[in-house]
Design a protein around this motif. Structure first.
Motif, PDB file in Angstrom:
ATOM      1  N   SER A 232       0.809  -1.216   0.000  1.00 44.12           N
ATOM      2  CA  SER A 232       0.000   0.000   0.000  1.00 44.12           C
ATOM      3  C   SER A 232       0.845   1.271   0.000  1.00 44.12           C
ATOM      4  O   SER A 232       0.318   2.369   0.205  1.00 44.12           O
ATOM      5  N   ALA A 233       2.141   1.152  -0.231  1.00 45.77           N
ATOM      6  CA  ALA A 233       3.039   2.309  -0.137  1.00 45.77           C
ATOM      7  C   ALA A 233       3.054   3.110  -1.431  1.00 45.77           C
ATOM      8  O   ALA A 233       2.873   2.576  -2.524  1.00 45.77           O
ATOM      9  N   THR A 234       3.287   4.415  -1.304  1.00 48.97           N
ATOM     10  CA  THR A 234       3.516   5.259  -2.475  1.00 48.97           C
ATOM     11  C   THR A 234       4.893   4.952  -3.049  1.00 48.97           C
ATOM     12  O   THR A 234       5.717   4.273  -2.423  1.00 48.97           O
ATOM     13  N   GLU A 235       5.162   5.471  -4.234  1.00 50.70           N
ATOM     14  CA  GLU A 235       6.439   5.185  -4.880  1.00 50.70           C
ATOM     15  C   GLU A 235       7.606   5.674  -4.039  1.00 50.70           C
ATOM     16  O   GLU A 235       8.615   4.986  -3.881  1.00 50.70           O
ATOM     17  N   GLU A 236       7.473   6.884  -3.476  1.00 52.24           N
ATOM     18  CA  GLU A 236       8.550   7.430  -2.645  1.00 52.24           C
ATOM     19  C   GLU A 236       8.734   6.599  -1.383  1.00 52.24           C
ATOM     20  O   GLU A 236       9.866   6.326  -0.965  1.00 52.24           O
ATOM     21  N   ASP A 237       7.612   6.188  -0.773  1.00 51.66           N
ATOM     22  CA  ASP A 237       7.701   5.377   0.438  1.00 51.66           C
ATOM     23  C   ASP A 237       8.288   3.999   0.147  1.00 51.66           C
ATOM     24  O   ASP A 237       9.018   3.432   0.971  1.00 51.66           O
ATOM     25  N   ARG A 238       7.942   3.436  -1.018  1.00 48.95           N
ATOM     26  CA  ARG A 238       8.473   2.111  -1.390  1.00 48.95           C
ATOM     27  C   ARG A 238       9.997   2.128  -1.399  1.00 48.95           C
ATOM     28  O   ARG A 238      10.641   1.205  -0.901  1.00 48.95           O
ATOM     29  N   LYS A 239      10.561   3.165  -1.946  1.00 49.74           N
ATOM     30  CA  LYS A 239      12.024   3.268  -2.008  1.00 49.74           C
ATOM     31  C   LYS A 239      12.619   3.257  -0.612  1.00 49.74           C
ATOM     32  O   LYS A 239      13.566   2.508  -0.335  1.00 49.74           O
ATOM     33  N   ARG A 240      12.054   4.038   0.293  1.00 53.98           N
ATOM     34  CA  ARG A 240      12.557   4.094   1.665  1.00 53.98           C
ATOM     35  C   ARG A 240      12.366   2.744   2.370  1.00 53.98           C
ATOM     36  O   ARG A 240      13.238   2.279   3.107  1.00 53.98           O
ATOM     37  N   ILE A 241      11.222   2.103   2.125  1.00 49.99           N
ATOM     38  CA  ILE A 241      10.960   0.798   2.739  1.00 49.99           C
ATOM     39  C   ILE A 241      11.971  -0.238   2.268  1.00 49.99           C
ATOM     40  O   ILE A 241      12.537  -0.992   3.066  1.00 49.99           O
ATOM     41  N   LEU A 242      12.227  -0.277   0.976  1.00 47.85           N
ATOM     42  CA  LEU A 242      13.152  -1.267   0.422  1.00 47.85           C
ATOM     43  C   LEU A 242      14.565  -1.071   0.954  1.00 47.85           C
ATOM     44  O   LEU A 242      15.279  -2.040   1.223  1.00 47.85           O
TER      45      LEU A 242
ATOM     46  N   ILE B 210       6.481   2.560  14.076  1.00 49.57           N
ATOM     47  CA  ILE B 210       7.494   2.900  13.087  1.00 49.57           C
ATOM     48  C   ILE B 210       7.348   4.360  12.666  1.00 49.57           C
ATOM     49  O   ILE B 210       6.269   4.798  12.264  1.00 49.57           O
ATOM     50  N   GLN B 211       8.452   5.093  12.771  1.00 50.76           N
ATOM     51  CA  GLN B 211       8.490   6.504  12.404  1.00 50.76           C
ATOM     52  C   GLN B 211       9.430   6.702  11.213  1.00 50.76           C
ATOM     53  O   GLN B 211      10.331   5.896  10.963  1.00 50.76           O
ATOM     54  N   THR B 212       9.205   7.795  10.490  1.00 46.79           N
ATOM     55  CA  THR B 212      10.037   8.135   9.337  1.00 46.79           C
ATOM     56  C   THR B 212      11.007   9.245   9.729  1.00 46.79           C
ATOM     57  O   THR B 212      10.612  10.237  10.350  1.00 46.79           O
ATOM     58  N   TYR B 213      12.275   9.077   9.344  1.00 42.12           N
ATOM     59  CA  TYR B 213      13.299  10.056   9.699  1.00 42.12           C
ATOM     60  C   TYR B 213      14.054  10.499   8.441  1.00 42.12           C
ATOM     61  O   TYR B 213      14.158   9.744   7.459  1.00 42.12           O
ATOM     62  N   PRO B 214      14.617  11.707   8.450  1.00 41.77           N
ATOM     63  CA  PRO B 214      15.326  12.214   7.263  1.00 41.77           C
ATOM     64  C   PRO B 214      16.650  11.475   7.037  1.00 41.77           C
ATOM     65  O   PRO B 214      17.268  10.968   7.975  1.00 41.77           O
ATOM     66  N   ASP B 215      17.052  11.447   5.780  1.00 41.93           N
ATOM     67  CA  ASP B 215      18.316  10.800   5.397  1.00 41.93           C
ATOM     68  C   ASP B 215      19.451  11.800   5.634  1.00 41.93           C
ATOM     69  O   ASP B 215      19.982  12.397   4.707  1.00 41.93           O
ATOM     70  N   VAL B 216      19.843  11.960   6.903  1.00 38.30           N
ATOM     71  CA  VAL B 216      20.712  13.073   7.293  1.00 38.30           C
ATOM     72  C   VAL B 216      22.100  13.003   6.675  1.00 38.30           C
ATOM     73  O   VAL B 216      22.724  14.041   6.436  1.00 38.30           O
ATOM     74  N   TYR B 217      22.627  11.820   6.434  1.00 34.87           N
ATOM     75  CA  TYR B 217      23.971  11.692   5.856  1.00 34.87           C
ATOM     76  C   TYR B 217      23.943  11.267   4.379  1.00 34.87           C
ATOM     77  O   TYR B 217      25.011  11.064   3.782  1.00 34.87           O
ATOM     78  N   GLY B 218      22.757  11.082   3.811  1.00 33.29           N
ATOM     79  CA  GLY B 218      22.684  10.669   2.409  1.00 33.29           C
ATOM     80  C   GLY B 218      22.943   9.197   2.182  1.00 33.29           C
ATOM     81  O   GLY B 218      23.167   8.778   1.039  1.00 33.29           O
ATOM     82  N   TYR B 219      22.913   8.391   3.241  1.00 33.44           N
ATOM     83  CA  TYR B 219      23.208   6.962   3.088  1.00 33.44           C
ATOM     84  C   TYR B 219      22.093   6.206   2.366  1.00 33.44           C
ATOM     85  O   TYR B 219      22.351   5.189   1.720  1.00 33.44           O
ATOM     86  N   ASP B 220      20.846   6.686   2.485  1.00 29.13           N
ATOM     87  CA  ASP B 220      19.759   6.023   1.756  1.00 29.13           C
ATOM     88  C   ASP B 220      20.068   5.993   0.270  1.00 29.13           C
ATOM     89  O   ASP B 220      19.912   4.969  -0.397  1.00 29.13           O
ATOM     90  N   GLN B 221      20.487   7.120  -0.256  1.00 27.39           N
ATOM     91  CA  GLN B 221      20.776   7.188  -1.688  1.00 27.39           C
ATOM     92  C   GLN B 221      21.961   6.297  -2.056  1.00 27.39           C
ATOM     93  O   GLN B 221      21.960   5.652  -3.115  1.00 27.39           O
ATOM     94  N   SER B 222      22.960   6.235  -1.195  1.00 27.01           N
ATOM     95  CA  SER B 222      24.119   5.374  -1.467  1.00 27.01           C
ATOM     96  C   SER B 222      23.708   3.913  -1.544  1.00 27.01           C
ATOM     97  O   SER B 222      24.144   3.174  -2.438  1.00 27.01           O
ATOM     98  N   VAL B 223      22.865   3.480  -0.602  1.00 32.77           N
ATOM     99  CA  VAL B 223      22.389   2.092  -0.622  1.00 32.77           C
ATOM    100  C   VAL B 223      21.512   1.855  -1.842  1.00 32.77           C
ATOM    101  O   VAL B 223      21.616   0.822  -2.511  1.00 32.77           O
ATOM    102  N   TRP B 224      20.651   2.822  -2.153  1.00 34.36           N
ATOM    103  CA  TRP B 224      19.742   2.676  -3.295  1.00 34.36           C
ATOM    104  C   TRP B 224      20.512   2.527  -4.607  1.00 34.36           C
ATOM    105  O   TRP B 224      20.105   1.755  -5.493  1.00 34.36           O
ATOM    106  N   ASN B 225      21.598   3.250  -4.751  1.00 38.88           N
ATOM    107  CA  ASN B 225      22.380   3.157  -5.988  1.00 38.88           C
ATOM    108  C   ASN B 225      22.865   1.738  -6.243  1.00 38.88           C
ATOM    109  O   ASN B 225      23.037   1.331  -7.399  1.00 38.88           O
ATOM    110  N   HIS B 226      23.098   0.961  -5.186  1.00 41.28           N
ATOM    111  CA  HIS B 226      23.524  -0.425  -5.332  1.00 41.28           C
ATOM    112  C   HIS B 226      22.345  -1.385  -5.392  1.00 41.28           C
ATOM    113  O   HIS B 226      22.436  -2.455  -6.005  1.00 41.28           O
TER     114      HIS B 226
END
Length: 533
Positions: free
Chosen positions: A248-258, A512-528
């Motif tokens: 039931s997640a939006t596209e943006e939420d799916r990325k964070r969940i994965l 479960i709470q949502t928090y900002p990607d303060v160091y940019g690690y979400d994007q680093s993991v997503w790239n792989h």
């Protein structure tokens, strides 16, 4: 087993059908050792029925398997282990005496469900596997898809998809050390550019081994494919909660969940022994959680800035120091202190002193130049007590970064949402409460000694009597000195500490709470990770 129902509708010549069935039986040993086996059944016995697209040639299959992947023998990726297995003449895993095994159906059935964990079945070539499986069972061969090509493709792709799945679910599809650790070029205060490897992920997580891949292959041979795939899946409650959210997640939420599901796959290599207590520091939340056997305490924290990131690590808190001195790291000396070399008022204002590292002997401030400070031969330290950058208490644990949890002399920042304020250490909002949690069931007088040493009002009558009867001393500048009733307290048994990075994580109430990607690690993991999505 061969699916005879699908054979009934086949329009091929019945003699060719019989030939293929017999040839499938014949390849069992031939593909395992690269040679034709002697016996009652030979190719020559069916030479009159030979048709190129139907003729099974073990050596051709084996050559095709060897061509399908390139390998480095030291690599432990699924790609390399699959290629190496067949380059070393590994036995056929998915074909039996009655054709292709039901194990292939079990695998494909599991792989067809990878969408529920957010992955694309295209990465695992599910459609290609289904097409080749149907082609093999219906004898739908032609010049473009000869029987040897189909057998080799099925054998190789089934093994590769299986090893990719079980290895990824068990150890992670992304290696966090490759995704997060990096090479950086930074200028220092003298204008020199330094290139260094920045190790920001220092957790000892499990990695696949040769033994793991050998076990996975044995599971195929023992018809335990489904069992192995189930065992590999993460068992944590958070993983299950995140997976449920996907539908039931939006596209943006799916990325964070994965991305956070992937973090759940990174499992600790050697769990730290515990009596039920553990400390979790979640950097994106700027929060610390102290978990007891039947309770949880939370508090705000300050972490490293984006330039001086707090490292991710696992350790155990061993002891605490009250009114500690702060031995300033060389990196901070180079960036902040160096400019004030020889400035006595600056050093006095911050209560800093300089000493030789080799001897510990204090050195006059005026005699130390910038070059001497930059050499690393001199230590700059700050006296303990009020105004110390570590505050009134520090919690020590082994790590490779000289970071720790500690109090702060500037607590106002705890009112801010963004609390990236340190050079890498973790500043805690309620240090005395954390000390009490770590020490556990301890007598009231000992706790009061810690309070008094930290300038916190005591709660026992004995403590209040002590404060009334013991005046504070003064230093040479007239500043009041702390009462040092206690300066060191061991934590026994040691309490496990984990500094983690989750942008989706449960709070102290389990929500479960949502928090900002303060160091940019979400994007680093997503790239792989995104190649699997």
């Amino acid at each position: 087993m061969l699916h005879y129902q699908s054979w009934k509708g086949c329009q091929k010549d019945s003699h060719l059908t019989i030939l293929l069935f017999l040839m499938v039986s014949w390849i069992l040993a031939g593909c395992s050792n690269g040679s034709t086996q002697k016996g009652d059944l030979t190719l020559e016995a069916f030479s009159s029925l030979k048709t190129p697209v139907f003729e099974i040639t073990p050596s051709e299959i084996q050559s095709a398997l060897k061509r399908m992947g390139q390998v480095g023998k030291d690599s432990l990726t699924p790609d390399s282990r699959t290629a190496l297995y067949y380059q070393e003449n590994g036995r056929m895993l998915w074909f039996g005496r009655q054709g292709i095994s039901d194990k292939a159906d079990t695998l494909i059935q599991h792989l067809s469900q990878v969408g529920t964990m957010g992955f694309s079945d295209a990465y695992f070539k599910v459609k290609d596997l289904e097409d080749d499986l149907q082609r093999f069972r219906s004898l739908d061969f032609d010049k473009q898809h000869s029987v040897n090509d189909v057998i080799a493709r099925l054998e190789y792709r089934l093994t590769h998809a299986y090893l990719t799945y079980v290895s990824g679910q068990r150890y992670g599809f992304v290696n966090p050390k490759k995704a997060i650790n990096r090479v950086e070029s930074t200028p220092d205060s003298l204008g020199n550019v330094k290139v260094r490897y920045v190790n920001l992920f220092d957790m000892a997580i499990e990695q696949p081994t040769v033994a793991f891949y050998q076990q996975a292959i044995r599971k195929i041979e023992n018809d335990s494919v489904g069992e192995m795939m189930k065992e590999a899946e993460p068992q944590s409650r958070l993983y299950g909660q995140l997976r449920q959210r996907l539908s039931s997640a939006t596209e943006e939420d799916r990325k964070r969940i994965l991305i956070n599901m992937e973090r759940c796959r990174w499992r600790e290599q050697t769990p730290i022994p515990t009596t039920g207590k553990r400390i979790i520091v979640n950097v994106p939340a700027f929060m610390l959680y102290a978990y007891g056997p039947d309770s949880v305490m939370s508090m705000k924290i300050g972490c490293g800035t984006t330039k001086t990131k707090t490292p991710l690590l696992s350790s155990a808190i061993e002891f605490m120091q009250i009114n500690p001195e702060w031995n300033i790291p060389q990196s901070i000396i180079n960036n902040d202190v160096l400019h004030h070399a020889g400035d006595s008022s600056y050093f006095a204002r911050h209560r800093y002193y300089i000493a030789e590292r080799a001897t510990g002997k204090k050195v006059a401030i005026q005699s130390v130049s910038r070059a001497m400070l930059a050499s690393g031969k001199y230590r700059v330290s700050q006296n303990g007590g009020r105004g110390n950058s570590l505050g009134r208490i520090v919690f020590r644990f082994k790590n490779n970064f000289s970071v720790y949890l500690h109090d702060t002399s500037t607590p106002a920042f705890f009112q801010n949402a963004w609390r990236g304020v340190s050079h890498g250490c973790v500043r805690v909002q309620r240090p005395f409460d954390l000390a009490h949690f770590l020490l556990g069931d301890i007598d009231a007088w000992t706790l009061d000694q810690i309070r008094i040493s930290m300038d916190i009002p005591p709660v026992t009558e004995k403590g209040r009597d002590y404060v009334r009867s013991h005046a504070l001393d003064e230093d040479e500048n007239g500043r009041k000195l702390p009462r040092k009733l206690v300066s060191y307290m061991p934590v026994k048994p040691h309490v496990p500490l984990y500094i983690i990075y989750y942008t989706l994580y449960p709070d102290q109430n389990g929500q479960i709470q949502t928090y900002p990607d303060v160091y940019g690690y979400d994007q680093s993991v997503w790239n792989h990770l995104k190649k699997f999505i």
